[in-house]
Design a protein around this motif. Structure first.
Motif, PDB file in Angstrom:
ATOM      1  N   ALA A 120       0.909  -1.130  -0.103  1.00  0.00           N
ATOM      2  CA  ALA A 120      -0.019   0.007   0.061  1.00  0.00           C
ATOM      3  C   ALA A 120       0.876   1.183   0.167  1.00  0.00           C
ATOM      4  CB  ALA A 120      -0.888  -0.036   1.109  1.00  0.00           C
ATOM      5  N   ARG A 121       2.070   1.138   0.199  1.00  0.00           N
ATOM      6  CA  ARG A 121       2.977   2.100   0.043  1.00  0.00           C
ATOM      7  C   ARG A 121       3.034   2.923   1.151  1.00  0.00           C
ATOM      8  NH1 ARG A 121       5.032  -0.686  -3.309  1.00  0.00           N
ATOM      9  NH2 ARG A 121       5.854  -0.171  -5.459  1.00  0.00           N
ATOM     10  N   LYS A 122       2.504   2.509   2.332  1.00  0.00           N
ATOM     11  CA  LYS A 122       2.641   3.115   3.975  1.00  0.00           C
ATOM     12  C   LYS A 122       4.003   2.895   4.344  1.00  0.00           C
ATOM     13  CE  LYS A 122      -2.015   4.154   3.467  1.00  0.00           C
ATOM     14  NZ  LYS A 122      -2.462   5.592   3.356  1.00  0.00           N
ATOM     15  N   ILE A 123       5.079   3.667   3.831  1.00  0.00           N
ATOM     16  CA  ILE A 123       6.347   3.347   3.992  1.00  0.00           C
ATOM     17  C   ILE A 123       6.602   3.625   5.513  1.00  0.00           C
ATOM     18  CG2 ILE A 123       8.804   4.039   3.530  1.00  0.00           C
ATOM     19  CD1 ILE A 123       6.979   2.458   1.128  1.00  0.00           C
ATOM     20  N   ASP A 124       6.267   4.592   6.208  1.00  0.00           N
ATOM     21  CA  ASP A 124       6.522   4.998   7.704  1.00  0.00           C
ATOM     22  C   ASP A 124       5.765   3.768   8.490  1.00  0.00           C
ATOM     23  OD1 ASP A 124       7.850   7.319   6.985  1.00  0.00           O
ATOM     24  OD2 ASP A 124       6.013   8.692   7.121  1.00  0.00           O
ATOM     25  N   ILE A 132       7.438  -1.564  11.636  1.00  0.00           N
ATOM     26  CA  ILE A 132       7.522  -3.136  11.811  1.00  0.00           C
ATOM     27  C   ILE A 132       8.800  -3.615  11.334  1.00  0.00           C
ATOM     28  CG2 ILE A 132       6.425  -5.287  11.081  1.00  0.00           C
ATOM     29  CD1 ILE A 132       3.746  -3.842  10.815  1.00  0.00           C
ATOM     30  N   TYR A 133       9.191  -3.103   9.906  1.00  0.00           N
ATOM     31  CA  TYR A 133      10.403  -3.818   9.468  1.00  0.00           C
ATOM     32  C   TYR A 133      11.690  -3.643  10.408  1.00  0.00           C
ATOM     33  CZ  TYR A 133      13.093  -5.397   5.469  1.00  0.00           C
ATOM     34  OH  TYR A 133      14.037  -6.053   4.759  1.00  0.00           O
ATOM     35  N   ARG A 134      11.619  -2.342  11.169  1.00  0.00           N
ATOM     36  CA  ARG A 134      13.062  -2.185  11.853  1.00  0.00           C
ATOM     37  C   ARG A 134      12.975  -3.043  13.142  1.00  0.00           C
ATOM     38  NH1 ARG A 134      12.968   4.372  10.628  1.00  0.00           N
ATOM     39  NH2 ARG A 134      14.278   4.245   8.648  1.00  0.00           N
ATOM     40  N   TRP A 135      11.656  -3.207  13.681  1.00  0.00           N
ATOM     41  CA  TRP A 135      11.534  -4.234  14.913  1.00  0.00           C
ATOM     42  C   TRP A 135      11.785  -5.591  14.461  1.00  0.00           C
ATOM     43  CZ3 TRP A 135       7.781  -7.866  14.249  1.00  0.00           C
ATOM     44  CH2 TRP A 135       7.613  -8.889  15.394  1.00  0.00           C
ATOM     45  N   PHE A 136      11.390  -5.826  13.292  1.00  0.00           N
ATOM     46  CA  PHE A 136      11.501  -7.212  12.835  1.00  0.00           C
ATOM     47  C   PHE A 136      12.784  -7.747  12.354  1.00  0.00           C
ATOM     48  CE2 PHE A 136       8.087 -10.024  10.502  1.00  0.00           C
ATOM     49  CZ  PHE A 136       8.094 -11.206  11.261  1.00  0.00           C
ATOM     50  N   LEU A 137      13.760  -6.739  11.879  1.00  0.00           N
ATOM     51  CA  LEU A 137      14.933  -7.452  11.022  1.00  0.00           C
ATOM     52  C   LEU A 137      15.774  -8.114  11.736  1.00  0.00           C
ATOM     53  CD1 LEU A 137      16.474  -7.132   8.381  1.00  0.00           C
ATOM     54  CD2 LEU A 137      17.623  -5.149   9.324  1.00  0.00           C
ATOM     55  N   ILE A 153       9.717 -10.471  20.900  1.00  0.00           N
ATOM     56  CA  ILE A 153       8.409 -10.722  21.604  1.00  0.00           C
ATOM     57  C   ILE A 153       7.950  -9.630  22.411  1.00  0.00           C
ATOM     58  CG2 ILE A 153       7.050 -12.328  23.453  1.00  0.00           C
ATOM     59  CD1 ILE A 153       8.776 -14.556  22.154  1.00  0.00           C
ATOM     60  N   ASP A 154       9.031  -9.253  23.322  1.00  0.00           N
ATOM     61  CA  ASP A 154       8.821  -8.033  24.534  1.00  0.00           C
ATOM     62  C   ASP A 154       8.336  -6.795  23.743  1.00  0.00           C
ATOM     63  OD1 ASP A 154       9.117  -9.892  26.199  1.00  0.00           O
ATOM     64  OD2 ASP A 154      11.335  -9.219  26.858  1.00  0.00           O
ATOM     65  N   ASN A 155       8.614  -6.533  22.231  1.00  0.00           N
ATOM     66  CA  ASN A 155       8.561  -5.288  21.819  1.00  0.00           C
ATOM     67  C   ASN A 155       7.815  -5.152  20.666  1.00  0.00           C
ATOM     68  OD1 ASN A 155      10.423  -3.351  23.312  1.00  0.00           O
ATOM     69  ND2 ASN A 155      11.623  -5.345  22.812  1.00  0.00           N
ATOM     70  N   ARG A 156       6.697  -6.313  20.590  1.00  0.00           N
ATOM     71  CA  ARG A 156       6.060  -6.400  19.208  1.00  0.00           C
ATOM     72  C   ARG A 156       5.227  -5.087  19.047  1.00  0.00           C
ATOM     73  NH1 ARG A 156       3.796 -12.783  19.793  1.00  0.00           N
ATOM     74  NH2 ARG A 156       3.372 -12.862  17.510  1.00  0.00           N
ATOM     75  N   PRO A 157       5.031  -4.928  17.830  1.00  0.00           N
ATOM     76  CA  PRO A 157       4.440  -3.576  17.809  1.00  0.00           C
ATOM     77  C   PRO A 157       2.996  -3.719  17.700  1.00  0.00           C
ATOM     78  CG  PRO A 157       5.134  -4.654  15.403  1.00  0.00           C
ATOM     79  CD  PRO A 157       5.899  -5.433  16.482  1.00  0.00           C
ATOM     80  N   ALA A 158       2.268  -2.599  17.936  1.00  0.00           N
ATOM     81  CA  ALA A 158       0.862  -2.680  18.036  1.00  0.00           C
ATOM     82  C   ALA A 158       0.157  -2.647  16.656  1.00  0.00           C
ATOM     83  CB  ALA A 158       0.393  -1.519  18.728  1.00  0.00           C
ATOM     84  N   LEU A 159      -0.270  -3.924  16.135  1.00  0.00           N
ATOM     85  CA  LEU A 159      -0.861  -3.974  14.697  1.00  0.00           C
ATOM     86  C   LEU A 159      -2.071  -3.450  14.344  1.00  0.00           C
ATOM     87  CD1 LEU A 159       0.442  -7.689  14.152  1.00  0.00           C
ATOM     88  CD2 LEU A 159       1.520  -5.627  13.713  1.00  0.00           C
ATOM     89  N   ALA A 160      -2.797  -3.092  15.370  1.00  0.00           N
ATOM     90  CA  ALA A 160      -4.383  -2.796  15.149  1.00  0.00           C
ATOM     91  C   ALA A 160      -4.229  -1.397  14.766  1.00  0.00           C
ATOM     92  CB  ALA A 160      -5.146  -2.523  16.583  1.00  0.00           C
ATOM     93  N   SER A 161      -3.506  -0.547  15.162  1.00  0.00           N
ATOM     94  CA  SER A 161      -3.563   0.798  14.518  1.00  0.00           C
ATOM     95  C   SER A 161      -2.785   0.785  13.180  1.00  0.00           C
ATOM     96  CB  SER A 161      -2.807   1.993  15.464  1.00  0.00           C
ATOM     97  OG  SER A 161      -1.538   1.278  15.628  1.00  0.00           O
ATOM     98  N   LEU A 162      -1.756   0.004  13.096  1.00  0.00           N
ATOM     99  CA  LEU A 162      -1.287  -0.094  11.720  1.00  0.00           C
ATOM    100  C   LEU A 162      -1.918  -0.528  10.267  1.00  0.00           C
ATOM    101  CD1 LEU A 162       2.442  -1.145  13.013  1.00  0.00           C
ATOM    102  CD2 LEU A 162       2.150   1.079  11.989  1.00  0.00           C
ATOM    103  N   LYS A 163      -2.622  -1.675  11.024  1.00  0.00           N
ATOM    104  CA  LYS A 163      -3.566  -2.302   9.926  1.00  0.00           C
ATOM    105  C   LYS A 163      -4.742  -1.313   9.213  1.00  0.00           C
ATOM    106  CE  LYS A 163      -5.088  -6.440  10.694  1.00  0.00           C
ATOM    107  NZ  LYS A 163      -5.849  -7.686  11.258  1.00  0.00           N
ATOM    108  N   THR A 164      -5.031  -0.337  10.210  1.00  0.00           N
ATOM    109  CA  THR A 164      -5.959   0.522   9.612  1.00  0.00           C
ATOM    110  C   THR A 164      -5.397   1.611   8.592  1.00  0.00           C
ATOM    111  OG1 THR A 164      -5.578   2.190  11.455  1.00  0.00           O
ATOM    112  CG2 THR A 164      -7.356   0.740  11.745  1.00  0.00           C
ATOM    113  N   SER A 165      -4.019   1.587   8.449  1.00  0.00           N
ATOM    114  CA  SER A 165      -3.427   2.278   7.526  1.00  0.00           C
ATOM    115  C   SER A 165      -3.585   1.532   5.825  1.00  0.00           C
ATOM    116  CB  SER A 165      -2.136   2.662   7.631  1.00  0.00           C
ATOM    117  OG  SER A 165      -1.861   3.410   8.828  1.00  0.00           O
ATOM    118  N   VAL A 166      -3.661   0.384   6.011  1.00  0.00           N
ATOM    119  CA  VAL A 166      -3.613  -0.435   4.671  1.00  0.00           C
ATOM    120  C   VAL A 166      -4.915  -0.176   3.922  1.00  0.00           C
ATOM    121  CG1 VAL A 166      -3.600  -2.574   3.584  1.00  0.00           C
ATOM    122  CG2 VAL A 166      -2.443  -2.257   5.742  1.00  0.00           C
TER     123      VAL A 166
END
Length: 303
Positions: free
Chosen positions: A224-228, A233-238, A290-303
């Motif tokens: 969706a090109r929601k880069i920010d 997520i990506y920086r947490w995930f890497l 695991i301790d720093n998993r991003p909050a997905l609910a707010s991010l998913k609304t951007s898609v």
């Protein structure tokens, strides 16, 4: 076959005695579907295919097809040393109800251009199933070149490529030369964002086995090109994704599955479960994630 989206290369779950643990395997499969994956791949490196007996691989495939009941496609990986055996597996997969194949070049023998094309064409001609070519010269020593793909375009059922050359610009090369003739799926977890931004249609992922929701949301945000939002997520995930590009990726990812409650760390020899300093180091990486998993609910609304 819809090659768009996230496709986990699922691990094969074992009991401590080495037998296949179907209860845990299906627990993980349901988590993958709940996360939003578009298909599952059996029999890859993560699936420890090299230590499965043929009868076990057949049973695993049958039971997976029955369990998923068409909810998402089942894709069987073929990694064989002979053309005849690869053809046998392609035809067997079709009878078992598999929807597509992932196909590696010949194993153990580094085939040249002519041999590689002949191998792929022979398997493609022997089945009506859609095929994704697995292009991984780093691990398997055979590079499937643009010139080879040009010849393979004559095979209508060769539809996609798992792009694992580690050269992200190869996504652009393929798209520039072939347009939409081949679907491109990123096959290296640590190049997910870069590959999808360059036009990859899908993702064949490893850490998705432990983090399905995060993987799918990341993919959708990039698409969706929601880069920010994707970068969050990506920086947490890497640090976790880097577990996928190590010779012990099976042990590392299975440990992650165990730590999030979606699997066990049991492997079959010659692989052994982790011990000592290595185990402590990998556990720390996973636990930090695991301790720093991003909050997905707010991010998913951007898609």
């Amino acid at each position: 076959m819809n090659w768009n989206g996230v496709f986990p290369a699922v691990t094969t779950k074992f009991h401590a005695d080495g037998s296949i643990d179907y209860d845990t395997f299906f627990l993980n499969l349901e988590a993958q579907l709940e996360g939003g994956v578009k298909g599952v791949i059996l029999g890859g490196t993560l699936g420890e295919s090299s230590v499965l007996e043929d009868e076990e691989k057949i049973e695993l495939t049958q039971r997976t097809v029955e369990k998923l009941a068409g909810r998402v496609p089942v894709i069987l990986n073929i990694a064989e040393g002979s053309t005849a055996k690869a053809i046998q597996w392609a035809q067997k997969a079709e009878k078992l109800g598999v929807e597509a194949l992932m196909l590696l070049p010949p194993m153990r023998y580094p085939s040249d251009h002519r041999e590689t094309v002949a191998y792929f064409k022979a398997v493609a001609d022997a089945t009506s199933l859609p095929i994704m070519i697995y292009n991984n010269p780093v691990d398997y020593k055979t590079y499937v070149t643009l010139e080879m793909f040009e010849e393979l375009a004559a095979c209508d059922n060769i539809q996609a490529v798992k792009e694992s050359t580690r050269d992200v610009s190869n996504v652009t090369r393929m798209k520039t030369k072939f347009g939409d003739r081949y679907k491109i799926l990123c096959g290296v977890d640590t190049l997910t964002m870069e590959s999808v931004l360059m036009g990859a249609d899908g993702l064949v992922a490893g850490l998705v086995c432990a983090f399905p929701k995060e993987t799918v949301v990341l993919f959708d945000l990039i698409k969706a090109r929601k880069i920010d939002e994707a970068l969050e997520i990506y920086r947490w995930f890497l640090p976790l994704l880097e577990l996928d590009i190590h010779p012990k990726l099976v042990q590392y990812i299975k440990l992650a599955e165990q730590m999030v409650g979606l699997g066990t760390e049991n492997v079959r020899a010659p692989r052994l479960t982790l011990i000592g300093e290595e185990r402590e180091r990998i556990e720390k990486i996973i636990q930090t994630g695991i301790d720093n998993r991003p909050a997905l609910a707010s991010l998913k609304t951007s898609v």
